[in-house]
Design a protein around this motif. Structure first.
Motif, PDB file in Angstrom:
ATOM      1  N   LEU A  56       0.738  -1.269   0.119  1.00  0.00           N
ATOM      2  CA  LEU A  56       0.090   0.143   0.304  1.00  0.00           C
ATOM      3  C   LEU A  56       1.007   1.178  -0.134  1.00  0.00           C
ATOM      4  O   LEU A  56       1.904   1.208   0.729  1.00  0.00           O
ATOM      5  N   ALA A  57       0.593   2.055  -0.749  1.00  0.00           N
ATOM      6  CA  ALA A  57       1.180   3.486  -0.945  1.00  0.00           C
ATOM      7  C   ALA A  57       0.420   4.687  -0.785  1.00  0.00           C
ATOM      8  O   ALA A  57      -0.890   4.318  -1.249  1.00  0.00           O
ATOM      9  N   ASP A  58       0.692   5.538  -0.530  1.00  0.00           N
ATOM     10  CA  ASP A  58       0.230   6.792  -0.414  1.00  0.00           C
ATOM     11  C   ASP A  58       0.455   7.717  -1.871  1.00  0.00           C
ATOM     12  O   ASP A  58       1.546   8.175  -1.743  1.00  0.00           O
ATOM     13  N   VAL A  59      -0.504   7.925  -2.505  1.00  0.00           N
ATOM     14  CA  VAL A  59      -0.145   8.674  -3.861  1.00  0.00           C
ATOM     15  C   VAL A  59      -0.916  10.025  -3.711  1.00  0.00           C
ATOM     16  O   VAL A  59      -2.058  10.210  -3.825  1.00  0.00           O
ATOM     17  N   ASP A  60      -0.152  11.123  -3.516  1.00  0.00           N
ATOM     18  CA  ASP A  60      -0.572  12.550  -3.448  1.00  0.00           C
ATOM     19  C   ASP A  60      -1.827  12.457  -2.407  1.00  0.00           C
ATOM     20  O   ASP A  60      -2.953  13.028  -2.541  1.00  0.00           O
ATOM     21  N   GLY A  61      -1.660  11.785  -1.383  1.00  0.00           N
ATOM     22  CA  GLY A  61      -2.774  11.918  -0.204  1.00  0.00           C
ATOM     23  C   GLY A  61      -3.710  10.568  -0.382  1.00  0.00           C
ATOM     24  O   GLY A  61      -4.670  10.966   0.456  1.00  0.00           O
ATOM     25  N   VAL A  62      -3.718   9.832  -1.243  1.00  0.00           N
ATOM     26  CA  VAL A  62      -4.577   8.854  -1.431  1.00  0.00           C
ATOM     27  C   VAL A  62      -4.053   7.467  -1.412  1.00  0.00           C
ATOM     28  O   VAL A  62      -3.023   7.293  -2.155  1.00  0.00           O
ATOM     29  N   LEU A  63      -4.532   6.605  -0.768  1.00  0.00           N
ATOM     30  CA  LEU A  63      -4.030   5.167  -0.537  1.00  0.00           C
ATOM     31  C   LEU A  63      -4.336   4.410  -1.919  1.00  0.00           C
ATOM     32  O   LEU A  63      -5.336   4.604  -2.414  1.00  0.00           O
ATOM     33  N   ALA A  64      -3.408   3.787  -2.312  1.00  0.00           N
ATOM     34  CA  ALA A  64      -3.658   2.713  -3.630  1.00  0.00           C
ATOM     35  C   ALA A  64      -2.847   1.577  -3.220  1.00  0.00           C
ATOM     36  O   ALA A  64      -1.974   1.422  -2.535  1.00  0.00           O
ATOM     37  N   VAL A  65      -3.180   0.570  -4.021  1.00  0.00           N
ATOM     38  CA  VAL A  65      -2.486  -0.867  -3.874  1.00  0.00           C
ATOM     39  C   VAL A  65      -1.686  -1.014  -4.955  1.00  0.00           C
ATOM     40  O   VAL A  65      -1.918  -0.756  -6.456  1.00  0.00           O
TER      41      VAL A  65
END
Length: 165
Positions: A56-65
């Protein structure tokens, strides 16, 4: 192939409900092991390029898988670009557990509590089937990359890089 059964994880239930064929692969997890993906590949006798880890990563403040081969590493810049973002960093493990409903080392891209944008490394469709976490340590699910993308609403992009690169 997988069926809804007692002891099924949310990942297995999600696949069964979607009518997607899968095979459950289990092994005895060593509680001292922290390289969960490496352990899965080793214990299941699979090439580490065919066993995928869920990050899981935070991309510009939004979590993504991100789903990448155990043999590689996540390229955070490539993940951000794949999602139309500028920056990405790894999510806090406690947040990852809370949002997915799984524990670190057993986070599956399937059946998560909160559905998140999912990007699967472009190498995945190169195999007839791949393995991803089944929702707990010591449990993997084998399925086609296309079925994984269909079940998660995911897309494919070049988001992995060499382990030391």
């Amino acid at each position: 192939m997988g069926k809804k059964a007692p002891g099924a994880t949310p990942a297995m239930v999600a696949l069964a409900n979607a009518g997607i064929d899968f095979v459950v692969r289990s092994y005895t997890h060593d509680p001292a092991e922290t390289d969960f993906g490496g352990e899965a590949a080793r214990e299941l006798g699979m090439d580490a390029t065919r066993v995928f880890k869920t990050l899981l990563a935070d991309v510009d403040g939004v979590l993504a898988v991100a789903v990448v081969p155990v043999a590689g590493m996540l390229d955070l810049k490539a993940l951000a670009a794949a999602l139309g973002g500028k920056r990405a960093h790894m999510a806090d493990p406690a947040i990852a557990e809370r949002k997915t409903g799984y524990v670190v080392g057993g986070i599956s891209p399937l059946g998560q509590k909160t559905r998140l944008a999912t990007v699967i490394d472009i190498s995945a469709p190169g195999f007839p089937t791949i393995l991803v976490s089944g929702g707990r340590r010591g449990l993997d699910i084998e399925l086609s990359a296309d079925d994984l993308a269909r079940a998660t609403g995911g897309s494919f992009a070049a988001i992995a890089k060499a382990q030391n690169g």
